[in-house]
Design an enzyme around this catalytic site. Sequence first.
Site, PDB file in Angstrom:
ATOM      1  CG  ASP A  94      -5.463  49.106  49.993  1.00  0.00           C
ATOM      2  OD1 ASP A  94      -5.594  50.167  49.849  1.00  0.00           O
ATOM      3  OD2 ASP A  94      -7.296  48.636  50.006  1.00  0.00           O
ATOM      4  N   PRO A 145      -4.563  50.483  43.878  1.00  0.00           N
ATOM      5  CG  PRO A 145      -5.252  50.908  41.682  1.00  0.00           C
ATOM      6  CD  PRO A 145      -5.108  51.375  42.520  1.00  0.00           C
ATOM      7  CB  CYS A 205     -11.928  61.030  42.695  1.00  0.00           C
ATOM      8  SG  CYS A 205     -11.783  59.895  43.630  1.00  0.00           S
ATOM      9  CE  LYS A 233      -3.884  59.504  44.187  1.00  0.00           C
ATOM     10  NZ  LYS A 233      -4.927  58.422  43.832  1.00  0.00           N
TER      11      LYS A 233
END
Length: 324
Positions: A152, A131, A249, A134
Amino acid sequence: MIESIPNAKDLEIKPAFEERYRLLLGKDYDTFMKYSTSYIRKAIRVNTLKITVPELVKRLEDRWTLEPVPWCKEGFWIRHKGKGNEERFDVGNLVEHMLGFIYVQDPASMIPPLVLDPNPGDLVLDLCAAPGSKTTQLAMYMQNKGVIVANDIKVDRLKPLGLNLQRCGVSNAIISQMYGQRFSRMEQKFDKVLVDGPCTGTGTIRRSLKTLRMWSPNMVKKLAKEQKRLVESGFSVLKKGGTLVYSTCTQEPEENEGVVSWLLEKYPDADLVDIKLNIQSSKPILEFAGVKFDSQVSKCLRIYPQDNDSEGFFVAKIRKTEEK
């Protein structure tokens, strides 16, 4: 002091997950699960496109305690000074957030843009941008100079990406919607590429306990294949001498060291670079479940939630050299 999430005690851990993570973590498994089922500390990043760090601190310090993040000078853990019913947790409702002065972001998530280290005037590709945490951080370091292609694939993720870029005053980003793998067909080359790939997210269990329910060995294998396609696409459009940062992550070796090792084996002009940050980290995985990875992965950054009381993260810095 960490505080356990109340319903975490009722969480059912899949036997395959426990077996796998005990193999990965050994004696540290219980500590990993303790942190993974505890509330995460709220954190913010000051957006220096709109305000300086001292100015932002001055605006908040009477109501909020701000603890600096050692590895990111714009980052702070934040806690309201009120007690009981007066204590606030809704950092996203602050006027400073709405004005784009701050971005609510975990300190571990701040690492990939720091490591990529874009310069004003660079041409940067953020392959999996939404979203926008970064992307907005990259634009901040670039001082809105140069160009970021923020890509994206999912249309429902482009809306928050666009809103966050606008809120944070980003004016050097172009949003695109396409499969990341398609960039490999393009002639355009980039100075810097960030591939913050989709992953199983096992470093963010404390943010969403449903991650444990969704996890499966097949999911790990499926995502590792997708990550390889994405990192290969990103590397293919990287200029010689350019830098690519691959991050996730998750804590899964196949999705982290395994993907990086695969890239190193396939592309002789890919070299890993040491990452130097003021941060606590754990040793990268050189071998897991009978599979050995390239010894260069020892230069990667592997972070468990217990290392810094943050999200778990993995970061690799890769430079494209002249072909060996």
